[in-house]
Design a protein around this motif. Structure first.
Motif, mmCIF file in Angstrom:
data_model
loop_
_atom_site.group_PDB
_atom_site.id
_atom_site.type_symbol
_atom_site.label_atom_id
_atom_site.label_comp_id
_atom_site.label_asym_id
_atom_site.label_seq_id
_atom_site.Cartn_x
_atom_site.Cartn_y
_atom_site.Cartn_z
ATOM 1 N N TRP A 18 0.825 -1.212 0.000
ATOM 2 C CA TRP A 18 0.000 0.000 0.000
ATOM 3 C C TRP A 18 0.858 1.261 0.000
ATOM 4 C CZ3 TRP A 18 -4.495 -0.190 -1.857
ATOM 5 C CH2 TRP A 18 -5.324 -1.307 -1.676
ATOM 6 N N ARG A 19 2.053 1.204 0.600
ATOM 7 C CA ARG A 19 2.963 2.353 0.494
ATOM 8 C C ARG A 19 3.434 2.521 -0.948
ATOM 9 N NH1 ARG A 19 5.167 0.229 5.332
ATOM 10 N NH2 ARG A 19 7.017 -0.508 4.215
ATOM 11 N N VAL A 20 3.739 1.407 -1.606
ATOM 12 C CA VAL A 20 4.109 1.455 -3.018
ATOM 13 C C VAL A 20 2.964 2.010 -3.842
ATOM 14 C CG1 VAL A 20 4.630 0.022 -5.039
ATOM 15 C CG2 VAL A 20 5.818 -0.379 -2.881
ATOM 16 N N CYS A 21 1.745 1.602 -3.511
ATOM 17 C CA CYS A 21 0.567 2.100 -4.229
ATOM 18 C C CYS A 21 0.457 3.619 -4.096
ATOM 19 C CB CYS A 21 -0.683 1.419 -3.692
ATOM 20 S SG CYS A 21 -2.197 1.812 -4.594
ATOM 21 N N SER A 22 0.814 4.154 -2.930
ATOM 22 C CA SER A 22 0.761 5.606 -2.754
ATOM 23 C C SER A 22 1.773 6.312 -3.637
ATOM 24 C CB SER A 22 0.987 5.968 -1.282
ATOM 25 O OG SER A 22 2.319 5.722 -0.875
ATOM 26 N N VAL A 23 2.957 5.699 -3.822
ATOM 27 C CA VAL A 23 3.979 6.290 -4.687
ATOM 28 C C VAL A 23 3.534 6.261 -6.141
ATOM 29 C CG1 VAL A 23 6.347 6.091 -5.530
ATOM 30 C CG2 VAL A 23 5.852 5.708 -3.115
ATOM 31 N N THR A 24 3.110 5.095 -6.606
ATOM 32 C CA THR A 24 2.707 4.977 -8.009
ATOM 33 C C THR A 24 1.461 5.823 -8.292
ATOM 34 O OG1 THR A 24 1.458 2.969 -7.464
ATOM 35 C CG2 THR A 24 3.708 2.684 -8.281
ATOM 36 N N MET A 123 8.949 7.201 -18.546
ATOM 37 C CA MET A 123 9.719 6.503 -17.518
ATOM 38 C C MET A 123 8.840 6.150 -16.320
ATOM 39 S SD MET A 123 13.056 9.008 -17.798
ATOM 40 C CE MET A 123 14.268 8.064 -16.873
ATOM 41 N N ILE A 124 7.868 6.999 -16.017
ATOM 42 C CA ILE A 124 6.943 6.738 -14.910
ATOM 43 C C ILE A 124 5.914 5.680 -15.300
ATOM 44 C CG2 ILE A 124 5.163 7.763 -13.442
ATOM 45 C CD1 ILE A 124 6.705 10.437 -13.726
ATOM 46 N N LEU A 125 5.254 5.885 -16.442
ATOM 47 C CA LEU A 125 4.157 5.007 -16.840
ATOM 48 C C LEU A 125 4.620 3.593 -17.169
ATOM 49 C CD1 LEU A 125 2.060 7.414 -19.101
ATOM 50 C CD2 LEU A 125 1.444 6.542 -16.840
ATOM 51 N N ALA A 126 5.796 3.461 -17.779
ATOM 52 C CA ALA A 126 6.275 2.142 -18.183
ATOM 53 C C ALA A 126 6.589 1.254 -16.985
ATOM 54 C CB ALA A 126 7.520 2.274 -19.063
ATOM 55 N N ASN A 127 6.743 1.848 -15.805
ATOM 56 C CA ASN A 127 7.192 1.085 -14.646
ATOM 57 C C ASN A 127 6.215 1.073 -13.479
ATOM 58 O OD1 ASN A 127 10.053 0.317 -15.438
ATOM 59 N ND2 ASN A 127 10.070 2.498 -15.845
ATOM 60 N N GLY A 128 5.290 2.036 -13.421
ATOM 61 C CA GLY A 128 4.390 2.103 -12.279
ATOM 62 C C GLY A 128 3.530 0.864 -12.112
ATOM 63 N N THR A 129 2.939 0.373 -13.214
ATOM 64 C CA THR A 129 2.068 -0.797 -13.121
ATOM 65 C C THR A 129 2.846 -2.043 -12.738
ATOM 66 O OG1 THR A 129 0.704 0.187 -14.865
ATOM 67 C CG2 THR A 129 0.317 -2.122 -14.346
ATOM 68 N N VAL A 130 4.072 -2.180 -13.239
ATOM 69 C CA VAL A 130 4.901 -3.331 -12.895
ATOM 70 C C VAL A 130 5.290 -3.280 -11.423
ATOM 71 C CG1 VAL A 130 7.022 -4.571 -13.416
ATOM 72 C CG2 VAL A 130 5.777 -3.415 -15.247
ATOM 73 N N ILE A 131 5.654 -2.089 -10.944
ATOM 74 C CA ILE A 131 6.039 -1.939 -9.539
ATOM 75 C C ILE A 131 4.899 -2.346 -8.619
ATOM 76 C CG2 ILE A 131 6.590 -0.212 -7.769
ATOM 77 C CD1 ILE A 131 8.254 1.249 -9.888
ATOM 78 N N ILE A 132 3.695 -1.910 -8.931
ATOM 79 C CA ILE A 132 2.551 -2.234 -8.069
ATOM 80 C C ILE A 132 2.164 -3.706 -8.200
ATOM 81 C CG2 ILE A 132 0.648 -1.683 -9.647
ATOM 82 C CD1 ILE A 132 -0.717 -0.251 -7.357
ATOM 83 N N THR A 133 2.337 -4.297 -9.385
ATOM 84 C CA THR A 133 2.046 -5.720 -9.566
ATOM 85 C C THR A 133 3.008 -6.580 -8.766
ATOM 86 O OG1 THR A 133 1.175 -5.317 -11.794
ATOM 87 C CG2 THR A 133 1.826 -7.573 -11.270
ATOM 88 N N ASP A 134 4.279 -6.204 -8.741
ATOM 89 C CA ASP A 134 5.272 -6.937 -7.952
ATOM 90 C C ASP A 134 5.016 -6.820 -6.457
ATOM 91 O OD1 ASP A 134 6.600 -7.881 -10.141
ATOM 92 O OD2 ASP A 134 8.123 -6.304 -10.156
ATOM 93 N N ALA A 135 4.483 -5.682 -6.027
ATOM 94 C CA ALA A 135 4.333 -5.422 -4.590
ATOM 95 C C ALA A 135 3.150 -6.158 -3.978
ATOM 96 C CB ALA A 135 4.207 -3.921 -4.342
ATOM 97 N N PHE A 136 2.051 -6.306 -4.702
ATOM 98 C CA PHE A 136 0.827 -6.862 -4.130
ATOM 99 C C PHE A 136 0.773 -8.379 -4.261
ATOM 100 C CE2 PHE A 136 -0.827 -2.577 -4.110
ATOM 101 C CZ PHE A 136 -1.746 -2.592 -3.054
#
Length: 481
Positions: A18-24, A123-136
């Motif tokens: 959820w902290r990662v979700c706040s960043v993305t 740079m933001i969009l290409a990685n935000g969804t992957v970051i949140i997918t890895d975190a949850f």
């Protein structure tokens, strides 16, 4: 004895997720506000620079084009050098470009800064969804994705009103400067929150493929924008169409031979991924230009100011903000593909209302209902489709695959804006096109306004047909089996 789903490790992972979700989500807020404010405030920028229709279109199209062409590139770069580093660098670049855009001495410097903004946004969009997918954890991904997409809706909710208010009071420069404090906050919070992830295996970047895709999209957009501002028989429009047609087979040939192609069709060979991404393309094509088109309708056809126009388009992001978290919660009980189909059908219905009621004297509540229903459809579709695709992606090379997914969607966004602007400007002829972009056409004559309304009807008809096609494709994406 507690189950693993309720153990300390699971709870710790959820807290971090959820902290990662706040960043993305901050990343989506930054980009969502930047896009939605300019969609409404574009006439103010056009009037300041006395921009012609061609220049006016490229204030928007330059960002969309470069952002689309860079998505897969930065998905690959992040796999090589680290997702956290690329993501945070995107925040920094976008923030600096926003500051400089407000200092633009002429329209082409502004276009150049929009290009730099686009690189940071990619740079933001290409990685935000992957970051949140890895975190949850997988069973909670739909909830996280619903909140993630919902924050974009909140940004788009605030953006139109904010853009209209800024254009009428503080000046067009602040349309870009409001991004600066948000960018600084996002960069600081992301630096503190995101954990370092080891880079993936080193694989070559398909530089030639990226260049050819960029050139092909540039030629197509050039043809569309010239067709709208100077007519389809314009030499530049014809040349752009010819270059695009010539580059398409070149792209196919190069990508077949590349070891790590930017358009790797093998990664989308399955039925579900193929149809889900085609549905995403259609949804973006039907959705992306709606706020811009309606904002121009209220300013050019009804003669209202930018602030009032910003308030008038609010039903779209309100619908998205309502539907996204609801769809995310339903995702634990309803299949993701069903959310995608339902969202597409709602979008079709909303656009159908706008098509049937298009007119300079249409009561606002009718327009508002159409906009709200279309917004609900977009929110439901984006949550369901994103969850479905991300759950179906292979683990290896997740960044570049997600970048390709976003690129497919963004091609729809680019073509949506380019096509809509071309149809609208072309409906009143080259001599009145500048008045459409400047939002002043309603002051000329009722005949010119009625010509413009014909353009709106044609635009809504095309977008409605595309949305319905997206619903069919989403239904076909049910399963690979």
């Amino acid at each position: 004895m507690p189950s693993p789903e309720h153990g300390p490790a699971h709870r710790a992972r959820l807290r971090y997720a959820w902290r990662v979700c706040s960043v993305t989500s901050l990343g989506l807020v930054l980009i969502g506000i930047a896009g939605s404010t300019l969609n409404v405030a574009l006439p103010a920028v056009v009037r300041h620079f006395s921009a012609d229709p061609f220049q006016s279109g490229w204030i928007l199209l330059s960002f969309l084009l470069v952002n689309t062409a860079c998505l897969v590139l930065f998905g690959r770069v992040a796999d090589l050098v680290g997702r956290r580093e690329v993501y945070l660098a995107g925040f920094a670049l976008f923030t600096v470009a926003s500051l400089l855009a407000g200092l633009s001495p002429d329209v082409w410097f502004l276009v150049a800064m929009r290009v730099v903004q686009a690189v940071g946004a990619a740079m933001i969009l290409a990685n935000g969804t992957v970051i949140i997918t890895d975190a949850f954890p997988p069973e909670r991904l739909s909830q996280g994705m619903g909140v993630y997409i919902g924050t974009l809706s909140v940004a788009q909710l605030a953006g139109p009103t904010l853009g209209g208010l800024i254009a009428e009071t503080a000046g067009w420069q602040w349309i870009f400067w409001v991004n600066v404090p948000a960018g600084v906050v996002a960069l600081a919070w992301g630096t503190v929150t995101l954990r370092r992830v080891p880079p993936g295996p080193k694989q070559p970047v398909d530089a030639l493929g990226n260049a050819l895709v960029f050139a092909a999209l540039s030629a197509l957009l050039l043809a569309l924008s010239e067709a709208g501002s100077r007519g389809p028989s314009s030499p530049v429009a014809v040349a752009g169409a010819v270059v695009f047609a010539a580059l398409v087979p070149a792209v196919v040939l190069v990508e077949r031979r590349a070891s790590h192609p930017v358009l790797d069709a093998r990664l989308f060979g399955g039925r579900m991924l193929a149809f889900a991404n085609l549905a995403s393309f259609c949804n973006a094509l039907a959705r992306a230009s709606l706020v811009l088109v309606v904002a121009l309708y209220f300013q050019a056809a009804r003669g209202v100011d930018a602030f009032t126009a910003g308030l008038s388009v609010l039903p779209v992001p309100v619908g998205m903000a309502v539907a996204s978290p609801v769809a995310g919660a339903l995702g634990r009980r309803v299949p993701a593909y069903a959310l995608s189909v339902g969202g597409s059908l709602l979008s079709t219905a909303g656009l159908g209302v706008l098509l049937l009621s298009a007119g300079a004297g249409t009561p606002y509540w009718v327009v508002g209902v159409g906009l709200f229903v279309a917004g609900c459809g977009s929110g439901a579709f984006l949550t369901g489709n994103t969850t479905q695709v991300m759950q179906g992606l292979p683990a290896g090379g997740l960044g570049v695959v997600n970048g390709f997914r976003l690129m497919v969607m963004n091609v729809g966004v680019v073509l949506s804006v380019g096509l809509s602007l071309s149809v609208l400007a072309g409906s009143v002829g080259p001599e009145l096109g500048a008045q459409v972009y400047a939002g002043t056409l309603s002051t000329l004559s009722p005949v010119a306004v009625e010509q413009l309304m014909d353009g709106f009807r044609r635009t809504y008809a095309v977008l409605c047909a595309v949305a319905l096609t997206g619903a069919v494709l989403a239904a076909l994406a049910r399963s690979d089996r």
